[in-house]
Design a protein around this motif. Sequence first.
Motif, short mmCIF file in Angstrom:
data_model
loop_
_atom_site.label_atom_id
_atom_site.label_comp_id
_atom_site.label_asym_id
_atom_site.label_seq_id
_atom_site.Cartn_x
_atom_site.Cartn_y
_atom_site.Cartn_z
N GLU A 86 7.45 3.91 -40.96
CA GLU A 86 6.14 4.40 -40.58
C GLU A 86 5.10 3.48 -40.04
O GLU A 86 4.27 3.91 -39.03
CB GLU A 86 5.51 4.87 -42.08
CG GLU A 86 5.93 6.14 -42.73
CD GLU A 86 5.26 6.50 -44.05
OE1 GLU A 86 4.00 7.00 -43.86
OE2 GLU A 86 5.84 6.55 -45.01
N GLN A 106 6.04 3.59 -36.38
CA GLN A 106 5.49 4.84 -35.79
C GLN A 106 4.16 4.75 -35.52
O GLN A 106 3.58 5.07 -34.50
CB GLN A 106 5.93 6.12 -36.51
CG GLN A 106 7.30 6.42 -36.53
CD GLN A 106 7.74 7.58 -37.46
OE1 GLN A 106 6.82 7.95 -38.40
NE2 GLN A 106 9.06 7.87 -37.54
N ASN A 107 3.28 4.37 -36.31
CA ASN A 107 1.80 3.98 -36.55
C ASN A 107 1.71 3.01 -35.24
O ASN A 107 0.70 3.29 -34.53
CB ASN A 107 1.23 3.69 -37.78
CG ASN A 107 1.39 4.64 -38.89
OD1 ASN A 107 1.40 5.91 -38.51
ND2 ASN A 107 1.18 4.47 -40.12
N SER A 140 3.51 2.33 -32.72
CA SER A 140 3.78 2.85 -31.23
C SER A 140 2.75 3.94 -31.04
O SER A 140 2.34 3.86 -29.93
CB SER A 140 5.14 3.66 -31.42
OG SER A 140 6.21 2.72 -31.83
N LYS A 141 2.50 4.60 -31.77
CA LYS A 141 1.30 5.48 -31.62
C LYS A 141 0.09 4.93 -31.37
O LYS A 141 -0.72 5.31 -30.14
CB LYS A 141 1.02 6.59 -32.98
CG LYS A 141 -0.25 7.83 -32.63
CD LYS A 141 -0.46 8.45 -33.79
CE LYS A 141 -1.19 9.71 -33.61
NZ LYS A 141 -2.73 9.26 -33.09
N SER A 142 -0.44 3.99 -31.99
CA SER A 142 -1.61 3.23 -31.76
C SER A 142 -1.61 2.41 -30.32
O SER A 142 -2.61 2.60 -29.55
CB SER A 142 -2.00 2.19 -32.81
OG SER A 142 -1.96 2.55 -33.96
N HIS A 175 0.27 3.48 -27.76
CA HIS A 175 0.11 4.52 -26.79
C HIS A 175 -1.06 4.74 -26.70
O HIS A 175 -1.79 5.08 -25.52
CB HIS A 175 1.14 5.60 -27.14
CG HIS A 175 1.13 7.01 -26.17
ND1 HIS A 175 0.95 6.84 -24.98
CD2 HIS A 175 1.00 8.22 -26.55
CE1 HIS A 175 0.81 8.03 -24.39
NE2 HIS A 175 0.85 8.70 -25.42
N ASP A 176 -1.73 4.95 -27.75
CA ASP A 176 -3.56 5.45 -27.48
C ASP A 176 -4.26 4.21 -26.88
O ASP A 176 -4.98 4.61 -26.07
CB ASP A 176 -3.93 5.46 -29.08
CG ASP A 176 -3.50 6.68 -29.71
OD1 ASP A 176 -2.78 7.58 -29.14
OD2 ASP A 176 -3.83 7.04 -31.10
#
Length: 192
Positions: free
Chosen positions: A78, A81-82, A84-86, A88-89
């Motif tokens: 998790e 993933q968080n 990676s998402k951050s 990417h953002d």
Amino acid sequence: MEAPAQGLLEAQPLHEADEDTVADIDFTTMISEEEKEELKIELAKLEDEISTLRQVLAAKEKHLVEIKQKLGVSLMNELKQNFSKSWHDVQTTSAYKKTHETLSHAGQKATAAISNVGTVISKKFGDMRNSPTFKSFEEKVETTVTSLKTKVGGTNPSGGSFEEVLSSTAHASAQSSISDTRLPESKEELQC
């Protein structure tokens, strides 16, 4: 035109003095006993609903954890993933894009500048090598090496390796300093 009459709702915000006034008013004297009982019942219902919602939320969170464990989703996954998402953002923000472009452009300019400096230095060394001073220095070094080779002599036609030249030169220097040193022959010479 007349100014519209202000009714019960005022458009102006409450000031600190107004808030103190409202806090000093005892609302229990303004409502009837019947209304008090209805409010107490409503309060009890709200507290029960909040308690029930907390229990339901805790049960849902527990169920969520169980499902994640069955799927093999761990806390580390998790977090990855968080992250990676951050990331990417962040990369999609205009500030990041501008910074990335600026740094990339600066890197290209720095590379070009370093390349130019290298070219200039190479050219200067080339010019220096063709200068009379450098040629004079080079000739002196060649003359010294040649004289060392001749001093060493020997059976080797090439004049010997560099190590041999240095060794023989050191040996020759030592012998010449010994032969130049004269021991006093009498006591009179010692007493100068």
